[in-house]
Design an enzyme around this catalytic site. Structure first.
Site, mmCIF file in Angstrom:
data_model
loop_
_atom_site.group_PDB
_atom_site.id
_atom_site.type_symbol
_atom_site.label_atom_id
_atom_site.label_comp_id
_atom_site.label_asym_id
_atom_site.label_seq_id
_atom_site.Cartn_x
_atom_site.Cartn_y
_atom_site.Cartn_z
ATOM 1 N N ASP A 1 0.827 -1.298 -0.023
ATOM 2 C CA ASP A 1 -0.107 -0.063 0.038
ATOM 3 C C ASP A 1 0.843 1.290 -0.113
ATOM 4 O O ASP A 1 2.071 1.340 0.325
ATOM 5 C CB ASP A 1 -0.887 0.040 1.291
ATOM 6 C CG ASP A 1 -2.114 -0.903 0.927
ATOM 7 O OD1 ASP A 1 -2.096 -1.674 0.104
ATOM 8 O OD2 ASP A 1 -2.934 -0.881 1.830
ATOM 9 N N HIS B 1 3.474 -2.509 3.390
ATOM 10 C CA HIS B 1 3.422 -1.342 2.720
ATOM 11 C C HIS B 1 4.888 -1.214 2.054
ATOM 12 O O HIS B 1 5.686 -1.694 2.176
ATOM 13 C CB HIS B 1 3.286 -0.151 3.986
ATOM 14 C CG HIS B 1 1.730 -0.328 4.674
ATOM 15 N ND1 HIS B 1 1.442 -1.407 5.568
ATOM 16 C CD2 HIS B 1 0.791 0.535 4.362
ATOM 17 C CE1 HIS B 1 0.339 -1.279 5.577
ATOM 18 N NE2 HIS B 1 -0.210 -0.253 5.255
HETATM 19 ZN ZN LIG Z 1 -2.743 3.281 3.023
#
Ligand SMILES: [Zn+2]
Length: 295
Positions: free
Chosen positions: A113, A260
């Site tokens: 992400d 992430h």
């Molecule tokens: Zn996010």
């Protein structure tokens, strides 16, 4: 006779009570619960029914009329099949929240992400080196330069998936449906135009969703990609062992793994891939419909 009638009456009362219970529960789920709880409830109530670990051949998608809906009998194939791709699962339906994608073979999905950013290239390089595919959920405002667009085209050509994560990392939860539609649509159109390819997946920032998010994702033809393994890389940057243990403990066949675009995630990625392969998992791209003409 008298007994029969009484029994039937009793049955009817029980049925009414049961129904009342269901109504109350549904109301609780969709009312004032906090995001995490709300998301769990949505997953439990909506998604899990279709995402048990059985091969999905026996479970045709229930989604009605979507432009991008694939032929359920024709499994989607990644652009360039990887040697590690365990199988070709059906494309999930739009308007549903998915936390895993069951396949006939043990397959997992790596997702990243908050990009694109300075680590995107490194992540892609590691994935390519190991011949595995990733799903990237990009924030619109991060997609700026021609360099981003060029990287995106390379990623897509190599079989990676790019989805959206709103324009500004906005929380959708509790916003009116029209606003949520607008947020998803704006970023989808923007990023799609920047990368020159259609977008099929949307991931809600903070995982904060409600019933309107499901409706909005259906309206915008997006698959709502949740996860069932949170690597916790956003939390434990200085504790790589915790991240590794967390993935090792939580991963199951079909898991979508949340990560992430962070420096420590880049450093851990080869170990994470090894861990998953050692456990017997193939790592596949999120399934997408066969190329459609829609821009
Ligand atoms: Zn996010």
């Amino acid at each position: 006779m008298e007994n029969d009638r009484r029994r039937r009456q009793r049955n009817r009362i029980w049925l009414a009570l049961l129904l009342l219970g269901v109504i109350i529960q549904v109301n609780l789920i969709f009312s004032e619960s906090p995001p995490a709880q709300s998301a769990t409830a949505l997953l439990n109530s909506i998604s899990d029914k279709e995402t048990s670990d059985t091969p999905e051949k026996s479970k045709p998608p229930q989604q009605p009329n979507s432009a991008q809906k694939p032929d359920p009998s024709a499994p989607a194939k990644p652009a360039k099949p990887s040697t590690n791709t365990a199988s070709s699962p059906d494309v999930p339906a739009v308007g549903k929240m998915i936390a895993k994608i069951p396949t006939s073979k043990p397959t997992v999905y790596l997702t990243f992400d908050d990009g694109p950013g300075k680590y995107t290239k490194d992540i892609v390089a590691i994935l390519d080196e190991h011949d595995v595919k990733g799903g990237f959920f990009w924030i619109g405002q991060n997609v700026k330069t021609e360099r981003d667009s060029k990287l995106a085209r390379q990623m897509l050509a190599n079989g990676h998936i790019i989805g959206t994560h709103t324009m500004y990392h906005e929380k959708l939860w509790k916003k009116p449906k029209d606003v949520q539609i607008q947020i998803i649509r704006t970023s989808t159109e923007y990023i799609s135009q920047k990368i020159g390819a259609p977008i099929y997946y949307f991931r809600p920032p903070y995982g904060a969703v409600d019933q309107n998010t499901l409706l909005a994702s259906k309206e915008t033809n997006q698959i709502l990609a949740y996860w069932n393994v949170d690597s916790l890389d956003w939390k434990y940057g200085d504790k790589p062992d915790l991240i590794m243990n967390n993935i090792a403990r939580e991963v199951k066949p079909g898991s979508i793994i949340l990560m992430h675009e962070k420096e420590h995630t880049v450093q851990l990625l080869p170990k994470i891939i090894k861990l998953l392969k050692d456990k017997g998992y193939g790592i596949a791209p999120l399934p997408t419909p066969k190329p459609a003409k829609k821009a």
